[in-house]
Every structure is written in structure tokens, then in C-alpha cells.
Design a protein around this motif. Structure first.
Motif, PDB file in Angstrom:
ATOM      1  N   GLY A 148      39.889  19.573 -34.350  1.00 58.42           N
ATOM      2  CA  GLY A 148      39.482  21.139 -34.546  1.00 58.42           C
ATOM      3  C   GLY A 148      40.565  22.264 -34.125  1.00 58.42           C
ATOM      4  O   GLY A 148      41.460  21.643 -33.278  1.00 58.42           O
ATOM      5  N   GLY A 149      39.240  23.527 -33.676  1.00 55.20           N
ATOM      6  CA  GLY A 149      40.437  24.282 -33.795  1.00 55.20           C
ATOM      7  C   GLY A 149      40.729  24.000 -31.632  1.00 55.20           C
ATOM      8  O   GLY A 149      42.186  24.155 -31.491  1.00 55.20           O
ATOM      9  N   ALA A 150      39.494  24.227 -31.514  1.00 57.60           N
ATOM     10  CA  ALA A 150      39.598  24.349 -29.806  1.00 57.60           C
ATOM     11  C   ALA A 150      40.361  22.356 -29.388  1.00 57.60           C
ATOM     12  O   ALA A 150      41.155  22.922 -28.124  1.00 57.60           O
ATOM     13  CB  ALA A 150      38.410  24.253 -29.445  1.00 57.60           C
ATOM     14  N   GLY A 151      40.433  21.459 -30.278  1.00 58.70           N
ATOM     15  CA  GLY A 151      40.856  19.888 -29.705  1.00 58.70           C
ATOM     16  C   GLY A 151      42.714  20.136 -29.975  1.00 58.70           C
ATOM     17  O   GLY A 151      42.716  19.832 -29.346  1.00 58.70           O
ATOM     18  N   LEU A 152      42.654  20.026 -31.343  1.00 63.61           N
ATOM     19  CA  LEU A 152      43.977  20.235 -31.388  1.00 63.61           C
ATOM     20  C   LEU A 152      45.072  21.393 -30.655  1.00 63.61           C
ATOM     21  O   LEU A 152      46.261  20.307 -30.208  1.00 63.61           O
ATOM     22  CB  LEU A 152      43.863  20.486 -32.745  1.00 63.61           C
ATOM     23  CG  LEU A 152      45.733  20.108 -34.358  1.00 63.61           C
ATOM     24  CD1 LEU A 152      45.711  18.524 -33.714  1.00 63.61           C
ATOM     25  CD2 LEU A 152      45.425  20.471 -34.833  1.00 63.61           C
ATOM     26  N   THR A 153      44.702  21.969 -29.856  1.00 62.94           N
ATOM     27  CA  THR A 153      44.868  23.141 -29.529  1.00 62.94           C
ATOM     28  C   THR A 153      45.615  22.310 -28.127  1.00 62.94           C
ATOM     29  O   THR A 153      47.129  22.435 -27.079  1.00 62.94           O
ATOM     30  CB  THR A 153      44.693  24.179 -29.242  1.00 62.94           C
ATOM     31  OG1 THR A 153      43.578  24.521 -29.086  1.00 62.94           O
ATOM     32  CG2 THR A 153      45.396  25.091 -30.526  1.00 62.94           C
ATOM     33  N   ALA A 154      44.390  21.991 -27.571  1.00 59.97           N
ATOM     34  CA  ALA A 154      44.620  21.587 -26.527  1.00 59.97           C
ATOM     35  C   ALA A 154      45.666  20.009 -26.181  1.00 59.97           C
ATOM     36  O   ALA A 154      46.194  19.824 -25.288  1.00 59.97           O
ATOM     37  CB  ALA A 154      42.806  20.781 -25.780  1.00 59.97           C
ATOM     38  N   VAL A 155      45.100  19.440 -27.523  1.00 53.10           N
ATOM     39  CA  VAL A 155      46.576  18.101 -27.743  1.00 53.10           C
ATOM     40  C   VAL A 155      47.614  18.403 -27.238  1.00 53.10           C
ATOM     41  O   VAL A 155      48.771  18.386 -26.598  1.00 53.10           O
ATOM     42  CB  VAL A 155      46.301  17.475 -28.759  1.00 53.10           C
ATOM     43  CG1 VAL A 155      47.528  16.632 -29.449  1.00 53.10           C
ATOM     44  CG2 VAL A 155      45.009  16.664 -28.651  1.00 53.10           C
ATOM     45  N   GLU A 156      48.141  19.608 -27.805  1.00 56.86           N
ATOM     46  CA  GLU A 156      49.508  20.716 -28.408  1.00 56.86           C
ATOM     47  C   GLU A 156      50.206  20.805 -26.414  1.00 56.86           C
ATOM     48  O   GLU A 156      51.787  20.781 -26.243  1.00 56.86           O
ATOM     49  CB  GLU A 156      49.582  21.713 -29.493  1.00 56.86           C
ATOM     50  CG  GLU A 156      50.100  21.563 -30.688  1.00 56.86           C
ATOM     51  CD  GLU A 156      50.088  22.526 -31.355  1.00 56.86           C
ATOM     52  OE1 GLU A 156      51.662  22.717 -31.169  1.00 56.86           O
ATOM     53  OE2 GLU A 156      49.342  23.615 -31.785  1.00 56.86           O
ATOM     54  N   ILE A 157      48.488  22.032 -26.639  1.00 55.01           N
ATOM     55  CA  ILE A 157      49.406  22.126 -25.004  1.00 55.01           C
ATOM     56  C   ILE A 157      49.539  21.361 -23.479  1.00 55.01           C
ATOM     57  O   ILE A 157      50.019  20.811 -23.035  1.00 55.01           O
ATOM     58  CB  ILE A 157      48.219  23.137 -24.250  1.00 55.01           C
ATOM     59  CG1 ILE A 157      48.341  24.460 -25.209  1.00 55.01           C
ATOM     60  CG2 ILE A 157      47.974  23.638 -23.173  1.00 55.01           C
ATOM     61  CD1 ILE A 157      46.957  25.561 -25.390  1.00 55.01           C
ATOM     62  N   GLY A 158      48.885  19.630 -24.092  1.00 55.24           N
ATOM     63  CA  GLY A 158      49.042  19.226 -22.945  1.00 55.24           C
ATOM     64  C   GLY A 158      50.309  18.571 -22.849  1.00 55.24           C
ATOM     65  O   GLY A 158      50.461  17.977 -22.126  1.00 55.24           O
ATOM     66  N   LYS A 159      50.547  18.059 -23.892  1.00 55.46           N
ATOM     67  CA  LYS A 159      51.695  17.516 -23.724  1.00 55.46           C
ATOM     68  C   LYS A 159      52.731  18.700 -23.480  1.00 55.46           C
ATOM     69  O   LYS A 159      54.058  18.152 -23.367  1.00 55.46           O
ATOM     70  CB  LYS A 159      51.926  16.660 -25.799  1.00 55.46           C
ATOM     71  CG  LYS A 159      51.498  16.029 -25.921  1.00 55.46           C
ATOM     72  CD  LYS A 159      51.377  14.382 -25.362  1.00 55.46           C
ATOM     73  CE  LYS A 159      53.471  14.300 -25.457  1.00 55.46           C
ATOM     74  NZ  LYS A 159      53.159  13.259 -24.518  1.00 55.46           N
ATOM     75  N   GLN A 160      52.694  19.938 -23.936  1.00 55.14           N
ATOM     76  CA  GLN A 160      53.726  20.635 -23.415  1.00 55.14           C
ATOM     77  C   GLN A 160      53.851  20.553 -22.005  1.00 55.14           C
ATOM     78  O   GLN A 160      54.946  20.741 -20.838  1.00 55.14           O
ATOM     79  CB  GLN A 160      53.275  21.795 -23.924  1.00 55.14           C
ATOM     80  CG  GLN A 160      53.711  22.441 -25.268  1.00 55.14           C
ATOM     81  CD  GLN A 160      55.376  21.841 -25.716  1.00 55.14           C
ATOM     82  OE1 GLN A 160      56.032  22.460 -24.670  1.00 55.14           O
ATOM     83  NE2 GLN A 160      56.119  21.516 -26.131  1.00 55.14           N
ATOM     84  N   MET A 161      52.502  20.361 -21.558  1.00 57.96           N
ATOM     85  CA  MET A 161      52.930  20.293 -19.633  1.00 57.96           C
ATOM     86  C   MET A 161      52.846  18.991 -19.716  1.00 57.96           C
ATOM     87  O   MET A 161      52.638  18.598 -18.335  1.00 57.96           O
ATOM     88  CB  MET A 161      51.309  20.883 -19.792  1.00 57.96           C
ATOM     89  CG  MET A 161      50.906  22.220 -19.991  1.00 57.96           C
ATOM     90  SD  MET A 161      49.118  22.469 -19.087  1.00 57.96           S
ATOM     91  CE  MET A 161      49.101  23.011 -17.819  1.00 57.96           C
ATOM     92  N   GLY A 162      53.534  17.846 -19.961  1.00 60.07           N
ATOM     93  CA  GLY A 162      54.534  16.786 -19.606  1.00 60.07           C
ATOM     94  C   GLY A 162      52.954  15.979 -19.493  1.00 60.07           C
ATOM     95  O   GLY A 162      53.032  14.342 -18.612  1.00 60.07           O
TER      96      GLY A 162
END
Length: 321
Positions: A148-162
Motif C-alpha cells: 500500500g501507499g504507506a507500507g511500500l514507501t517504508a520498504v524503500e526507505i528502510g532499504k535506503q537506510m541499510g
């Protein structure tokens, strides 16, 4: 102008014609090109959202467009600037007047559709994971409702944060979208979330947008010293948190709502958005929009969210005028 409006006398919003006011002190007028839909728009229709304005009002929490007029005491913005505005309401209209301090300039590389899908979900994910939960490289992040909108962005951001990211969503198609966003491990909503996460070593940080039984399972799969973020309750049930379990496992539950944070900690939100826009320009973020619909199909867009038929964001585009 046309607007998707909640009147004081009608329970259901309707597309109506309204006059657009001139901007007042500290305000800008924007020709709206796109408006992102959020689950909170549905809650607002039902008067169950924490920031539901008193009717009459126009729905639509975040927009992108071009500044067409500027009120007194506005600095840093000019006529013709391409902007995104986290307005809270008033966005599902061909034009709108908004507080200038809610507007950010958007880079040339960003389309209006992408800009309208950006501020709330990416801002929520980044401030929650970085500023609030202090997610560290190498930690395990569990994201529920990860397509979903909130969850998918958290996946992306989490990966960017390592982080190592575990994504939970319903069905192979949604899980594939989470995988494309960077998820390392996938769990179907029909699987036993607690046992699956525990088999992967448990979670250090939980980003939950579902609530209910999903929250309970994620809570039990969180490692000692972990941090949990109850971001939303798309499943319908607001979970109750057993304080004795927090004590035994040294867990921290962190409440976060970006609208409130924008009022109490605006510098944190603005700094986060600066980082996110830099990541976007560098190609590190790819906003996922499953549906772009015209203004006269807002109700269809709301149904897509309500029935969980969308992934990422649903964006409404305005007619050419």
C-alpha cells in the motif's frame, strides 16, 4: 472551479462548482494538476479522522501544481513555481488556496503525479523510521501492508537506510511489488506472521499500517529492545498494547502522525523532505502509482483504496482548463 466537496447537509461528497478565493496573509493560490488519495480521505468522509474539518469542506490532503497568485508576507516562492502542498484538505479541486508554509518546490525531474504521491507516505516513512525509531543499518525492519501507499514507501526507505526488510502483503502480485521496492523477505498475509518473522531472526523495528491481529503477531515477533510504530489501522481494529509485555521485553511503542508533527516539529519534517527529494533526484526512490484517474472518478479511486485494489498510490488528475 470544480471540487469534490463535503457539504454540511449531505453525508456523501459530490462534485460541485465553487468560487476560488484569493490568497490571504501567508497564503498562495495554486492551479492544481494532481491530488494524491489517502486512506485518511475515507476516514474524513466518515468523520472518524483525527483532523476532520467541520463541513463544508473539500477533500484531498496533498496536491501538486503551479502557483497562480501569492498573498502578503510570503517569501521564497514565486508565480509559476511548481510546488507540492501537504494541505490536509482542499486538494480535490481545480484550484486551491493554501498556507505557503505547507508548500515545497518540486524538482524538474518530478512529474506532478509523482509529486502528489510523495509528501505524506514518504514523509511519514522517513520521519518515523529515521527520527523516531532510529532505524540502524543491519537491523531488521518488518513492514505490514507493504504494497500500500504507506507500507511500500517504508520498504524503500528502510532499504535506503541499510536495513534488512521483511515485507508482509496479501497475494503474489502485491508481494512482487514489495520485492521490486527492495524487500529482502516476503510473507503472505495468509501465512503465520509471528512464526515466519521469528524464523528470520525476529524484528528490531515494526512499521505497522494494518492493526488488529497483524499488530498482535508483529508485536510478539519483535526482539527485546525493539521499537514498534503503529502507523495506521487499515484492518479496522485499533490494537490495545499490553504494558507488561513492553516491560518484560524492553520494547518501545512510538506514536507518529505526520500532520501533528508538521505542527509541533516543522523543522524535522522539512529536513526529512529535503533528504527525500535528494534521494528522488539521485534515482534512489521510485514512487509507485497504480491508478491515475480524472476528477470525475474520485469515488472510484476511493473504492480502490477501501477495497485494497490499489498498490502504492492512487492519484487524481485535474481537467485541462
Amino acid at each position: 472551479m470544480h471540487a469534490y466537496h463535503m457539504s454540511a447537509s449531505n453525508a456523501e461528497p459530490r462534485l460541485v462548482h465553487l468560487d476560488c478565493p484569493e490568497p490571504g496573509l501567508g497564503q498562495i493560490q495554486v492551479k492544481v494538476f494532481a491530488c494524491g488519495l489517502n486512506f485518511a480521505d475515507i476516514l474524513m468522509q466518515n468523520s472518524t479522522y483525527q483532523d476532520t474539518p467541520k463541513a463544508p469542506f473539500t477533500l484531498g490532503m496533498e496536491i501538486s501544481g503551479v502557483i497562480t497568485a501569492i498573498g502578503p508576507e510570503v517569501s521564497g516562492l514565486s508565480l509559476g513555481d511548481r510546488v507540492a502542498v501537504f494541505c490536509g484538505h482542499g486538494g480535490l479541486a481545480e484550484r486551491g488556496v493554501f498556507d505557503a508554509n505547507r508548500a515545497i518546490k518540486i524538482p524538474d525531474q518530478m512529474s506532478f503525479e509523482q509529486a502528489a504521491a510523495f509528501q505524506i507516505t514518504y514523509g511519514t516513512g522517513h520521519v518515523a523510521l529515521d527520527h523516531c525509531a532510529r532505524l540502524q543499518p543491519g537491523e531488521t525492519l518488518l513492514v505490514t501492508g507493504a504494497a500500500g501507499g504507506a507500507g511500500l514507501t517504508a520498504v524503500e526507505i528502510g532499504k535506503q537506510m541499510g536495513a534488512r526488510v521483511i515485507a508482509q502483503a496479501r497475494g503474489a502480485d502485491k508481494l512482487a511489488i514489495a520485492r521490486a521496492a527492495g524487500a529482502d523477505h516476503l510473507i503472505d498475509a495468509d501465512e503465520d506472521l509471528r512464526s515466519m518473522v521469528k524464523s528470520l531472526g525476529g524484528a528490531n523495528v515494526v512499521y505497522d499500517v494494518v492493526g488488529g491481529d497483524v499488530w498482535k503477531a508483529a508485536f510478539r515477533a519483535t526482539n527485546p529492545g525493539g521499537r514498534l510504530l503503529p502507523i495506521g489501522f487499515a484492518g479496522g481494529e485499533v490494537p490495545q498494547i499490553p504494558a507488561n509485555h513492553l516491560l518484560v521485553k524492553n520494547l518501545t511503542v512510538i506514536g507518529f502522525y505526520i500532520g501533528g508533527y508538521l505542527k509541533s516539529h516543522p523543522d524535522v519534517v522539512h529536513g526529512s523532505m529535503k533528504t527525500l527529494l535528494e534521494w528522488f533526484v539521485d534515482g534512489k526512490l521510485q514512487p509507485h502509482i497504480s491508478h491515475c484517474l480524472p476528477l470525475d472518478r474520485v469515488a472510484e479511486g476511493m473504492d480502490l483504496l477501501r477495497n485494497r485494489k490499489s498498490t502504492g498510490k492512487v492519484v487524481i488528475t485535474m481537467p485541462e482548463t
